[in-house]
Design a protein around this motif. Structure first.
Motif, PDB file in Angstrom:
ATOM      1  N   ILE A  35       0.748  -1.144  -0.008  1.00 21.87           N
ATOM      2  CA  ILE A  35      -0.039   0.103  -0.077  1.00 21.87           C
ATOM      3  C   ILE A  35       1.033   1.192  -0.129  1.00 21.87           C
ATOM      4  O   ILE A  35       0.271   2.316  -0.003  1.00 21.87           O
ATOM      5  N   PHE A  36       2.179   1.197   0.012  1.00 21.97           N
ATOM      6  CA  PHE A  36       3.037   2.401   0.117  1.00 21.97           C
ATOM      7  C   PHE A  36       3.695   2.425  -1.270  1.00 21.97           C
ATOM      8  O   PHE A  36       3.597   1.522  -2.148  1.00 21.97           O
ATOM      9  N   THR A  43       7.402  10.128   1.198  1.00 23.48           N
ATOM     10  CA  THR A  43       6.703   9.741   2.567  1.00 23.48           C
ATOM     11  C   THR A  43       7.716  10.093   3.522  1.00 23.48           C
ATOM     12  O   THR A  43       7.226  10.398   4.805  1.00 23.48           O
ATOM     13  N   LYS A  46       7.676  13.705   4.563  1.00 25.23           N
ATOM     14  CA  LYS A  46       6.622  13.982   5.207  1.00 25.23           C
ATOM     15  C   LYS A  46       6.307  13.560   6.850  1.00 25.23           C
ATOM     16  O   LYS A  46       6.080  14.189   7.712  1.00 25.23           O
ATOM     17  N   GLN A  47       6.869  12.423   6.983  1.00 26.54           N
ATOM     18  CA  GLN A  47       7.019  11.734   8.255  1.00 26.54           C
ATOM     19  C   GLN A  47       7.823  12.473   9.333  1.00 26.54           C
ATOM     20  O   GLN A  47       7.660  12.847  10.473  1.00 26.54           O
ATOM     21  N   TYR A  61       5.108  20.235   9.589  1.00 28.83           N
ATOM     22  CA  TYR A  61       4.370  19.692   8.636  1.00 28.83           C
ATOM     23  C   TYR A  61       3.232  20.724   8.117  1.00 28.83           C
ATOM     24  O   TYR A  61       2.838  20.670   7.132  1.00 28.83           O
ATOM     25  N   HIS A  74      -5.600   9.320   5.540  1.00 28.17           N
ATOM     26  CA  HIS A  74      -5.091   7.683   5.279  1.00 28.17           C
ATOM     27  C   HIS A  74      -6.397   7.075   4.534  1.00 28.17           C
ATOM     28  O   HIS A  74      -5.985   5.754   4.358  1.00 28.17           O
ATOM     29  N   TRP A  87       2.522  -1.810  11.436  1.00 24.13           N
ATOM     30  CA  TRP A  87       3.337  -0.519  11.350  1.00 24.13           C
ATOM     31  C   TRP A  87       3.795  -0.316  12.563  1.00 24.13           C
ATOM     32  O   TRP A  87       4.918   0.209  12.717  1.00 24.13           O
ATOM     33  N   LEU A 112       1.886   6.589  19.801  1.00 23.34           N
ATOM     34  CA  LEU A 112       1.755   6.110  18.487  1.00 23.34           C
ATOM     35  C   LEU A 112       0.708   5.048  18.356  1.00 23.34           C
ATOM     36  O   LEU A 112       0.324   4.723  17.382  1.00 23.34           O
TER      37      LEU A 112
END
Ligand code: HEM
Length: 127
Positions: A35-36, A43, A46-47, A61, A74, A87, A112
């Motif tokens: 899915i990535f 990515t 941004k993370q 961000y 998401h 994850w 998280l």
């Protein structure tokens, strides 16, 4: 004055190491890689921006992308309970790899877990 978690964790240098170690695992994970995007450069960038502000550092961000609205961002991706676990496992291993320990690790990881659970948008059998 009081340190932010961003300062306590070691700032930009540690966030960079953590995120790079994390996406190396994501790229290889059978439940996550499909899915990535293949190229995780953007990515990861941004993370790094997101985690900086999540930990109380500069709001990098939001400055570039606006309000995070993470759950909405998401929604295009089927996030099952299994993917949330995967994850978190990648993040746990990345923390181990870079030797991130102590209260700041525990606090970040606990937060998280909640954020990852909030991202689940697809039941297990619909992926
Ligand atoms: C973007 C998956 C949890 C933060 C993404 C993308 C995917 C994804 C597929 C798009 C990547 C791209 O197109 O560049 C997942 C999965 C999760 C999860 C499977 C399991 C629960 C989280 C959590 C956070 C997070 C817990 C916050 C700590 C982000 C950010 C982006 C992102 C900041 C970039 C958003 C943007 O495009 O601006 N995620 N994610 N994700 N994710 Fe997650």
């Amino acid at each position: 004055m009081f340190q932010s978690p961003y300062e306590a964790i070691g700032g930009e240098q540690v966030i960079t190491k953590l995120v790079d170690a994390f996406y190396e695992r994501v790229a290889k994970h059978p439940d996550l890689s499909p899915i990535f995007p293949k190229d995780l450069t953007e990515t990861a960038r941004k993370q790094k921006q997101f985690l900086t502000q999540y930990l109380g550092g500069p709001p990098l961000y939001t400055a570039e992308h606006g309000h995070p609205m993470l759950r909405a961002r998401h929604l295009p991706f089927p996030i099952t309970p299994t993917r949330a676990k995967a994850w978190l496992a990648c993040m746990h291993e990345a923390m181990d790899e870079i030797g991130l320990n102590g209260p700041v690790r525990d606090e970040l990881y606990q937060r998280l877990i909640l954020t990852a659970q909030h991202m689940i948008n697809t039941p297990e059998d619909e992926r």
